[in-house]
Enzyme design. Structure first.
Site, short mmCIF file in Angstrom:
data_model
loop_
_atom_site.label_atom_id
_atom_site.label_comp_id
_atom_site.label_asym_id
_atom_site.label_seq_id
_atom_site.Cartn_x
_atom_site.Cartn_y
_atom_site.Cartn_z
N GLN A 296 -41.91 50.79 -18.86
CA GLN A 296 -41.74 50.16 -20.26
C GLN A 296 -43.19 50.28 -20.48
O GLN A 296 -44.27 50.53 -19.94
CB GLN A 296 -42.45 48.70 -19.12
CG GLN A 296 -41.75 47.75 -18.90
CD GLN A 296 -40.92 47.22 -17.53
OE1 GLN A 296 -41.88 48.79 -16.94
NE2 GLN A 296 -41.13 46.35 -17.11
N GLN B 152 -38.41 52.74 -23.14
CA GLN B 152 -37.99 51.89 -22.38
C GLN B 152 -39.14 50.18 -22.78
O GLN B 152 -39.67 50.53 -22.87
CB GLN B 152 -38.16 51.60 -20.79
CG GLN B 152 -37.68 50.11 -20.43
CD GLN B 152 -37.86 50.10 -18.87
OE1 GLN B 152 -37.81 51.46 -18.12
NE2 GLN B 152 -37.78 49.83 -17.91
N ASP B 153 -38.40 49.54 -23.46
CA ASP B 153 -39.26 47.70 -24.31
C ASP B 153 -40.30 48.63 -25.40
O ASP B 153 -41.31 48.76 -25.22
CB ASP B 153 -40.49 47.45 -23.02
CG ASP B 153 -39.82 46.65 -21.99
OD1 ASP B 153 -38.09 47.01 -21.78
OD2 ASP B 153 -40.43 46.15 -21.00
N ASP C 286 -33.41 48.13 -22.71
CA ASP C 286 -34.41 46.54 -22.90
C ASP C 286 -34.90 47.10 -24.46
O ASP C 286 -35.86 46.33 -24.59
CB ASP C 286 -34.85 45.69 -22.20
CG ASP C 286 -34.89 45.53 -20.88
OD1 ASP C 286 -33.23 45.28 -21.57
OD2 ASP C 286 -34.88 45.03 -20.21
N ARG D 67 -28.80 41.93 -22.27
CA ARG D 67 -28.52 41.29 -20.65
C ARG D 67 -29.57 39.84 -21.01
O ARG D 67 -30.82 40.11 -21.67
CB ARG D 67 -29.13 42.18 -19.76
CG ARG D 67 -30.54 42.78 -19.82
CD ARG D 67 -30.61 43.32 -18.38
NE ARG D 67 -31.89 43.99 -18.42
CZ ARG D 67 -32.84 44.44 -17.65
NH1 ARG D 67 -31.70 44.63 -16.28
NH2 ARG D 67 -33.46 45.48 -17.49
#
Length: 523
Positions: A316, A338-339, A360, A428
């Site tokens: 993240q 990520q993120d 994500d 998700r």
């Protein structure tokens, strides 16, 4: 952080409404509380203090519920300030620092619904209560990321979340209806002055209060210096413009809740770049990894790139985090892995933005609409799957979710050669009531036919989430092989789809038009 904000409030706030409540006017406090999701803490706290009394009508019960939540949140914030001395590791300090800031922000959100000088709608109240609850979830998530949740339990184990959930349940039936008006060119929460600033970068630059230039040709060399200089301005209801000239600015920026109505204007997303490399892999929380983090209300950015260069191997790593109510990002690029984009809370609008990431990519619990944006999915590390959204709605009464409208989802340059080696999904469920929709959006071949992915391949949230697709197009738009979850649906009724438009979902007609950002109010 120890801002003096506490005051006893009276029951005269303009933010409370009595019509269409499902609660009967009962005089017995137990009967009132028994109709909330968490009756025990409701009964306990309402009977503990002498200045509380059994409500005789719906209005009194609404106000008492929020005041109880406010009091307990304030006490939790005070405990958090004292908790810092117990921190022994860098991970404990990082998690504590986030929670201290987030509890403070929760107190502010609850306080603004109670303050008698606050003029607001029912939708405003629901937004601020949703934000207050999300802040506490973010605190816990950060502690879990760093493996110090057990250490933080004395701080996060309280009834504040349940008390706020009670407030949200009371307000669910009070949400105002808003009719759409296709004649608007801009959402209405923006003043005519802001509209001109957004329509013309030259106008915005000419009217800048401060200029940042790395070569020394401006008022300051760093954005942080300019923001620090703007803190003590007299009137924070007036737009404060900072022109950030071309250049790469390697700094982590925090625009706190004492900085409202700030506008950052760049010289184009290819020219003005703010970059950092903090990450969870590097020892910080997702919340604090943000290259730019914003909590001050009514923030605007245009023609700027926000970047996090930590890379996919550091997990993240947030490029941009917004908890700014009525914030706007226009013609910006948000780049990470990520993120990438943490739409943490409040109402947000993104127009003509480019968003890059892997896992994500867009996550959080704001009420947010993306219009005419392009989402580029990058190559992740081996063994990962790409997921575009992880929406974090944890309470069914929060007015939050992610709406992606008239946009495009495509493979980035580094993913195209290995497209068959990595699966990509639309979203998700990060939390139980996760809510995401794609409206009239182009879905390229990279999207898996199933469309959506379970959280860690479990059944978590599959019957309580809301995932919808409405008139999307492109090679991966067919829903024939989509997941068969109870919470997924093909939206066929335009009336249902319209609930996730600028007009209905973020009540944009009341704040966007004044900014000048072009937008579509309805479908």
């Amino acid at each position: 952080m120890a801002t003096k904000l506490w005051r006893w409030v009276t029951f005269t706030s303009l933010c409370f409404f009595s019509e269409t409540l499902s609660i009967n006017p009962l005089s017995n406090l137990n009967q009132w509380c028994s109709q909330t999701p968490y009756p025990d803490p409701c009964k306990y706290y309402m009977t503990q203090n002498a200045h509380h009394f059994a409500p005789t009508n719906a209005i009194e019960f609404q106000k008492m519920a929020v005041q109880i939540a406010m009091e307990q949140a304030f006490q939790a914030w005070q405990r958090a300030m004292q908790f810092g001395s117990k921190c022994q590791t860098e991970q404990e300090k990082a998690a504590w620092s986030d929670c201290l800031k987030l509890y403070h922000h929760t107190v502010l959100q609850l306080n603004r619904t109670l303050h008698p000088n606050t003029k607001c709608s029912k939708f405003d109240v629901q937004t601020w209560l949703s934000t207050a609850l999300t802040n506490l979830d973010t605190c816990r998530a950060g502690a879990a990321e760093l493996g110090v949740l057990d250490f933080m339990l004395p701080l996060v184990s309280n009834d504040v979340s349940q008390l706020i959930s009670n407030c949200l349940a009371i307000y669910r039936s009070l949400k105002e209806g808003h009719s759409s008006d296709e004649g608007f060119e801009f959402p209405s929460w923006v003043s005519s002055h802001d509209r001109k600033l957004l329509q013309s970068s030259i106008s915005a630059a000419e009217q800048a209060n401060l200029v940042v230039a790395g070569d020394g040709s401006g008022d300051f060399r760093t954005i942080k210096e300019a923001l620090d200089a703007s803190v003590n301005r007299r009137d924070q209801s007036v737009r404060f413009i900072i022109h950030v000239k071309s250049g790469v600015y390697r700094e982590n920026i925090e625009i706190d809740n004492n900085l409202n109505n700030v506008m950052l204007v760049g010289d184009g997303l290819r020219n003005t770049i703010i970059t950092g490399d903090r990450s969870v892999g590097g020892g910080t929380t997702s919340f604090n990894s943000a290259t730019v983090g914003i909590m001050g209300d009514k923030f605007i950015a245009r023609d700027i790139t926000f970047r996090n260069t930590a890379g996919p191997q550091n997990h993240q790593a947030v490029a941009l985090r917004s908890g700014s109510d009525q914030s706007i990002f226009y013609r910006c690029s948000i780049q990470g892995y990520q993120d990438t984009l943490f739409v943490q809370s409040q109402r947000q609008f993104y127009k003509q933005c480019y968003i890059f990431g892997t896992v994500d990519i867009i996550f959080g619990n704001a009420a947010v609409v993306f219009q005419n944006c392009v989402i580029y999915v990058r190559r992740p590390i081996n063994g990962q799957v790409n997921v575009i959204t992880a929406q974090g709605r944890g309470d069914p009464n929060q007015n939050t979710g992610i709406s992606i409208q008239n946009s495009r989802v495509m493979a980035a340059r580094d993913l195209k050669p290995v497209l068959n080696s990595f699966k990509t999904y639309l979203g998700r469920p990060w939390q139980q009531y996760s809510r995401t929709v794609y409206l009239k959006t182009f879905l390229d071949t990279l999207i898996d036919p199933a469309g959506w992915l379970e959280w860690d391949y479990t059944s978590f949230g599959l019957d309580t989430l809301y995932y919808g697709e409405y008139r999307n197009y492109g090679p991966a738009s067919s829903i024939i092989r989509r997941v068969k979850w109870p919470g997924f649906r093909e939206i066929r009724d335009p009336n249902e789809a319209s609930k996730f438009t600028v007009d209905k979902f973020i009540v944009g007609q009341t704040w966007l038009p004044a900014t000048g950002v072009p937008f579509t109010a309805g479908l």
